[in-house]
Motif scaffolding. Sequence first.
Motif, PDB file in Angstrom:
ATOM      1  N   GLY A  49       0.795  -1.254   0.181  1.00  0.00           N
ATOM      2  CA  GLY A  49      -0.046  -0.071   0.046  1.00  0.00           C
ATOM      3  C   GLY A  49       0.701   1.315  -0.054  1.00  0.00           C
ATOM      4  N   ALA A  50       2.239   1.175  -0.572  1.00  0.00           N
ATOM      5  CA  ALA A  50       3.093   2.087  -0.543  1.00  0.00           C
ATOM      6  C   ALA A  50       2.754   3.468  -1.194  1.00  0.00           C
ATOM      7  N   PHE A  51       3.401   4.521  -1.141  1.00  0.00           N
ATOM      8  CA  PHE A  51       3.271   5.926  -1.773  1.00  0.00           C
ATOM      9  C   PHE A  51       1.610   6.234  -1.898  1.00  0.00           C
ATOM     10  N   GLN A  52       1.456   6.183  -0.587  1.00  0.00           N
ATOM     11  CA  GLN A  52       0.144   6.854  -0.204  1.00  0.00           C
ATOM     12  C   GLN A  52      -1.221   6.101  -0.791  1.00  0.00           C
ATOM     13  N   ARG A  53      -0.876   4.891  -1.589  1.00  0.00           N
ATOM     14  CA  ARG A  53      -2.146   4.188  -2.058  1.00  0.00           C
ATOM     15  C   ARG A  53      -3.018   3.838  -0.925  1.00  0.00           C
ATOM     16  N   ASP A  93       8.710  15.608   3.216  1.00  0.00           N
ATOM     17  CA  ASP A  93       7.358  15.815   3.373  1.00  0.00           C
ATOM     18  C   ASP A  93       6.843  14.641   2.410  1.00  0.00           C
ATOM     19  N   SER A  94       5.393  14.677   2.442  1.00  0.00           N
ATOM     20  CA  SER A  94       4.578  13.720   1.702  1.00  0.00           C
ATOM     21  C   SER A  94       3.923  14.511   0.402  1.00  0.00           C
ATOM     22  N   SER A  95       4.490  15.383  -0.289  1.00  0.00           N
ATOM     23  CA  SER A  95       4.023  16.028  -1.443  1.00  0.00           C
ATOM     24  C   SER A  95       3.950  15.010  -2.443  1.00  0.00           C
ATOM     25  N   ARG A  96       3.223  15.196  -3.445  1.00  0.00           N
ATOM     26  CA  ARG A  96       3.088  14.312  -4.528  1.00  0.00           C
ATOM     27  C   ARG A  96       2.450  12.988  -3.861  1.00  0.00           C
ATOM     28  N   ASP A  97       3.173  11.915  -4.266  1.00  0.00           N
ATOM     29  CA  ASP A  97       2.631  10.658  -3.550  1.00  0.00           C
ATOM     30  C   ASP A  97       4.067   9.946  -2.798  1.00  0.00           C
ATOM     31  N   TYR A  98       4.717  11.011  -2.388  1.00  0.00           N
ATOM     32  CA  TYR A  98       6.053  10.559  -1.738  1.00  0.00           C
ATOM     33  C   TYR A  98       5.507   9.959  -0.291  1.00  0.00           C
ATOM     34  N   ASP A 122       1.782   7.498   8.746  1.00  0.00           N
ATOM     35  CA  ASP A 122       2.716   6.685   7.769  1.00  0.00           C
ATOM     36  C   ASP A 122       1.999   6.605   6.408  1.00  0.00           C
ATOM     37  N   SER A 123       1.517   7.512   5.727  1.00  0.00           N
ATOM     38  CA  SER A 123       0.641   7.600   4.445  1.00  0.00           C
ATOM     39  C   SER A 123      -0.365   6.605   4.193  1.00  0.00           C
ATOM     40  N   GLY A 124      -0.909   6.434   5.347  1.00  0.00           N
ATOM     41  CA  GLY A 124      -2.126   5.594   5.410  1.00  0.00           C
ATOM     42  C   GLY A 124      -1.789   3.859   5.637  1.00  0.00           C
TER      43      GLY A 124
END
Length: 480
Positions: A49-53, A93-98, A122-124
């Motif tokens: 579920g990485a990259f904010q998916r 930071d968590s800009s874009r999908d980082y 942690d990005s969901g």
Amino acid sequence: MHFSKTAALAVTPLLVSAAPSLETRQAVQKVTVNLATKYQTIDGFGFSGAFQRANLIVNLAEPKKTQVLDLLFNTTTGAGFSIVRNGIGSTIDSSRDYMNTILPKCPSSPTGEPTYVWDGKDSGQLFLSQQAVKYGVKTFYGNAWSAPGCMKSNKQDMNGGSLCGLSGTNCGDWKQAYANYLVKYVQLYAEAGVKVTHLGFLNEPDFSTSYASMQSSGSQAAEFIKVLRPTLDKANLTDVGINCCEATGWSVASQHASQIASAGAESMVYAMTSHEYTSRISGTMRTTRRVWQTEYCDLNGAWSTGWYSNGGAGDGFTWANTVFNGIVNSNLSAYLYWEGVQDRATNNNPNEKLILIDGQNFVVSKRLWAFAQFRVVRPGAVRVAASGGSNLKSAGFVNTDGSVAVVIINSAASAQTVGITTTGVTLTNPVITAWVTDNSNDMKEVVVTLQTDKSATASVPARGMISFLVKEGAVPPVVG
């Protein structure tokens, strides 16, 4: 039907029909499972579920949020995934999908006191992991794409670069600081109720990208493993396994495994890990460690939900064969798809994901149901020999509860009646359940017939898949 005798299990009796006609019996394709011939232990099947998916699931309203979680983790109605691969962030930071790092500002030196920052999200991925725990998932793989930029030769977390302190670098020694960083991540997850069981510190180290990436050879990886293992042990994390090295393809992963062994660090690794983008899995890897395929998908094909369309790369049938090849022909202990979920906009909507989430709606691909057919194989199962039948691929497994799982792919262009039997001691009251997936069915339970010759038969559709689960039952079945 002959199976290894185990303790009785309380299960719901299966619908068992009368024996088929003589003509049907003659057409049965027999598959024999040999319980005495054992291969690798299975750790499970999973996704990332990485990259904010993972946030796509977080943002769903009920009941759709639970419906998607059920599709991913439910062992009765969904895919029953047992491994979650989380990305350990390295971006400030968590800009874009980082994925943001827990160390946005490094100390001035490798021995300086770090100031960790934890957002509890942690990005969901933390939410996804916490929900997975509720479904009984016990294997969580924390995998870093890169160390924080301040620890690397290029002073950024993207565009490759190497961890400072490895052979060939001249930027100080940040190996211990990076090991401490990874340990802190494991501890933060533990405090939130999720036990990270496996830890990776590289992702595609043979590839430099414009997002988080860090390069390394297997020999350099061994240098860090020799720091990370004692650091985990000192933190009372002796049961956290180190995975390495997430190469872009099988051939490079095999090189990494050889280099790590030559450097004397093989025994410190739990699993050698590979992707399948630049070279597909072929043969078995020369290593004493377990082997995981931890990331692969169809990056080019336009979003599709079909099971079979002339063998397309995103077809469910294609993925049934892909996973089968890895587990049976290459002795993998785990197979992980890339993303569990993704939106329509990302990367022009290819087949990167198993489930498309579009705002508050979702669509399920048949690839998910290909994995679901393997849900009868639970963590800790041991693969055993299985063979027989025309146009059939078969795999047998003995689960830790003594049940026997048999997964079969029918490559024929017509339906076939499959009969399974095993070598071994007779099970007193076998209760056999089977499910099929094809263009029209998604893990649909089908009728199984227990024959007088002790074999169990069921029909598998053309270019379809069938999974049998055999347990000891309290109620004798009806014998045809």
